[in-house]
Scaffold this motif. Structure first.
Motif, PDB file in Angstrom:
ATOM      1  N   ILE A 158       6.615  -0.437   7.490  1.00 46.80           N
ATOM      2  CA  ILE A 158       5.980   0.839   7.164  1.00 46.80           C
ATOM      3  C   ILE A 158       7.046   1.911   7.108  1.00 46.80           C
ATOM      4  CG2 ILE A 158       4.273   2.552   7.871  1.00 46.80           C
ATOM      5  CD1 ILE A 158       3.033   0.112   9.507  1.00 46.80           C
ATOM      6  N   THR A 159       7.078   2.627   5.988  1.00 44.43           N
ATOM      7  CA  THR A 159       8.010   3.739   5.811  1.00 44.43           C
ATOM      8  C   THR A 159       7.212   5.024   5.657  1.00 44.43           C
ATOM      9  OG1 THR A 159       9.583   2.270   4.711  1.00 44.43           O
ATOM     10  CG2 THR A 159       9.933   4.636   4.440  1.00 44.43           C
ATOM     11  N   ASP A 160       7.578   6.022   6.456  1.00 45.79           N
ATOM     12  CA  ASP A 160       6.916   7.327   6.462  1.00 45.79           C
ATOM     13  C   ASP A 160       7.866   8.336   5.815  1.00 45.79           C
ATOM     14  OD1 ASP A 160       5.549   9.681   7.078  1.00 45.79           O
ATOM     15  OD2 ASP A 160       6.208   9.680   9.167  1.00 45.79           O
ATOM     16  N   TYR A 161       7.503   8.822   4.640  1.00 43.18           N
ATOM     17  CA  TYR A 161       8.347   9.772   3.922  1.00 43.18           C
ATOM     18  C   TYR A 161       8.016  11.225   4.250  1.00 43.18           C
ATOM     19  CZ  TYR A 161       9.762   5.758   1.159  1.00 43.18           C
ATOM     20  OH  TYR A 161      10.250   4.536   0.777  1.00 43.18           O
ATOM     21  N   ALA A 162       6.799  11.513   4.756  1.00 45.76           N
ATOM     22  CA  ALA A 162       6.382  12.888   5.037  1.00 45.76           C
ATOM     23  C   ALA A 162       6.548  13.285   6.498  1.00 45.76           C
ATOM     24  CB  ALA A 162       4.923  13.085   4.613  1.00 45.76           C
ATOM     25  N   VAL A 174       0.877  -1.168   0.000  1.00 45.75           N
ATOM     26  CA  VAL A 174       0.000   0.000   0.000  1.00 45.75           C
ATOM     27  C   VAL A 174       0.913   1.215   0.000  1.00 45.75           C
ATOM     28  CG1 VAL A 174      -1.782   1.274   1.245  1.00 45.75           C
ATOM     29  CG2 VAL A 174      -1.775  -1.237   1.300  1.00 45.75           C
ATOM     30  N   GLN A 175       0.683   2.128  -0.947  1.00 50.97           N
ATOM     31  CA  GLN A 175       1.600   3.259  -1.101  1.00 50.97           C
ATOM     32  C   GLN A 175       0.818   4.500  -1.485  1.00 50.97           C
ATOM     33  OE1 GLN A 175       4.910   1.989  -3.446  1.00 50.97           O
ATOM     34  NE2 GLN A 175       5.060   3.954  -4.434  1.00 50.97           N
ATOM     35  N   ALA A 198      13.857   8.995   5.462  1.00 49.95           N
ATOM     36  CA  ALA A 198      12.548   8.551   5.929  1.00 49.95           C
ATOM     37  C   ALA A 198      12.717   7.658   7.150  1.00 49.95           C
ATOM     38  CB  ALA A 198      11.853   7.788   4.809  1.00 49.95           C
ATOM     39  N   ARG A 199      11.661   7.527   7.923  1.00 50.22           N
ATOM     40  CA  ARG A 199      11.715   6.637   9.082  1.00 50.22           C
ATOM     41  C   ARG A 199      10.888   5.389   8.780  1.00 50.22           C
ATOM     42  NH1 ARG A 199       7.688   9.227  13.436  1.00 50.22           N
ATOM     43  NH2 ARG A 199       6.091   9.886  11.975  1.00 50.22           N
ATOM     44  N   THR A 200      11.375   4.254   9.267  1.00 49.79           N
ATOM     45  CA  THR A 200      10.758   2.960   8.982  1.00 49.79           C
ATOM     46  C   THR A 200      10.600   2.161  10.265  1.00 49.79           C
ATOM     47  OG1 THR A 200      11.749   2.901   6.781  1.00 49.79           O
ATOM     48  CG2 THR A 200      11.053   0.793   7.701  1.00 49.79           C
ATOM     49  N   ILE A 201       9.486   1.454  10.368  1.00 49.99           N
ATOM     50  CA  ILE A 201       9.316   0.502  11.465  1.00 49.99           C
ATOM     51  C   ILE A 201       8.993  -0.861  10.862  1.00 49.99           C
ATOM     52  CG2 ILE A 201       8.568   2.196  13.165  1.00 49.99           C
ATOM     53  CD1 ILE A 201       5.714   1.139  12.788  1.00 49.99           C
ATOM     54  N   ARG A 202       9.399  -1.892  11.574  1.00 46.88           N
ATOM     55  CA  ARG A 202       9.116  -3.268  11.163  1.00 46.88           C
ATOM     56  C   ARG A 202       8.411  -3.969  12.311  1.00 46.88           C
ATOM     57  NH1 ARG A 202      14.932  -4.135   8.464  1.00 46.88           N
ATOM     58  NH2 ARG A 202      14.444  -2.971   6.598  1.00 46.88           N
ATOM     59  N   ARG A 249       0.494  10.814   4.872  1.00 40.40           N
ATOM     60  CA  ARG A 249       0.806  11.194   3.496  1.00 40.40           C
ATOM     61  C   ARG A 249       2.149  10.564   3.157  1.00 40.40           C
ATOM     62  NH1 ARG A 249       2.099  16.602   3.051  1.00 40.40           N
ATOM     63  NH2 ARG A 249       2.748  16.516   5.196  1.00 40.40           N
ATOM     64  N   ARG A 250       2.288  10.131   1.948  1.00 44.05           N
ATOM     65  CA  ARG A 250       3.549   9.561   1.476  1.00 44.05           C
ATOM     66  C   ARG A 250       4.038   8.422   2.376  1.00 44.05           C
ATOM     67  NH1 ARG A 250       7.765  13.646   1.140  1.00 44.05           N
ATOM     68  NH2 ARG A 250       8.855  12.011   0.027  1.00 44.05           N
ATOM     69  N   VAL A 251       3.185   7.418   2.547  1.00 47.22           N
ATOM     70  CA  VAL A 251       3.580   6.229   3.293  1.00 47.22           C
ATOM     71  C   VAL A 251       3.678   5.039   2.345  1.00 47.22           C
ATOM     72  CG1 VAL A 251       2.595   6.962   5.495  1.00 47.22           C
ATOM     73  CG2 VAL A 251       1.220   5.608   3.945  1.00 47.22           C
ATOM     74  N   ARG A 252       4.469   4.081   2.764  1.00 44.82           N
ATOM     75  CA  ARG A 252       4.607   2.815   2.029  1.00 44.82           C
ATOM     76  C   ARG A 252       4.540   1.711   3.074  1.00 44.82           C
ATOM     77  NH1 ARG A 252       7.446   0.875  -2.798  1.00 44.82           N
ATOM     78  NH2 ARG A 252       8.183  -1.221  -2.361  1.00 44.82           N
TER      79      ARG A 252
END
Length: 191
Positions: A82-86, A65-66, A115-119, A133-136
């Motif tokens: 999950i990566t948060d670009y905004a 989902v992006q 960007a910050r990412t959590i697993r 906004r701008r998540v992957r």
């Protein structure tokens, strides 16, 4: 440029659905610690309201989902990234916040940063909500994915199951990857 993804009607629906994300025990424990509402759905940063299409996904396999999205559901047994670009993403797992939006000063200074990412590792009960906004967000593994997604962006399905976009018919995921675009809802089509 898109600043918000959740319109007033969707925001009300999201707030109504928020208590279902966590178990009752989680809610009372959060209240005792003074963190109740730590995972409440809040409005996105100010800007024009843009409402996107809605999608229901139920199946097994890999899901990506992006975009500018609000997604919630059960992803039991899945590896989640999950990566948060905004810098404005709010991620809740079983009613507890695992990622909150950055403060305004940190968001402005972090535009140049990475960007910050959590697993999240697979668990038997994995109710999740993601808004930003701008998540992957990627969901991979041998578990089951049942997600409701609303917004503007792209959803990639690779596995087997069913999906439905807005008022369209229920369709099946074949055993080959497919990509579905979620577009902005035209102003006249909003409820």
């Amino acid at each position: 440029m898109v600043r918000r993804i959740i319109g007033p009607a969707l925001a009300i629906a999201a707030i109504a659905a928020a208590p279902a994300i966590g178990a009752p025990g989680d809610q009372s424990a959060m209240a005792r610690k003074g963190t109740a509402g730590g995972c409440a759905i809040k409005a996105m940063p100010k800007g024009p309201v843009v409402v996107g299409e809605q999608m229901q996904v139920d199946g097994a396999g890999d899901v990506l989902v992006q975009g500018n999205v609000f997604a919630f559901g059960d992803v039991s047994g899945m590896n989640v990234r999950i990566t948060d670009y905004a810098g404005d993403a709010r991620v809740c797992l079983r009613g507890r916040a695992v990622m909150n939006p950055r403060t305004r000063s940190r968001t402005a200074s972090s535009r140049r940063s990475r960007a910050r990412t959590i697993r999240l590792r697979p668990r038997a009960e994995q109710r999740i909500s993601i808004m930003g906004r701008r998540v992957r967000a990627t969901f991979r593994g041998d578990g089951n994915v049942m997600l409701s997604i609303s917004g503007i962006g792209r959803v990639r399905l690779d596995g087997v199951g069913t999906f439905k976009v807005s008022a369209g018919p229920m369709e099946s995921w074949p055993m080959k990857p497919i990509s579905v675009r979620l577009r902005a809802t035209p102003q006249g089509d909003r409820g």
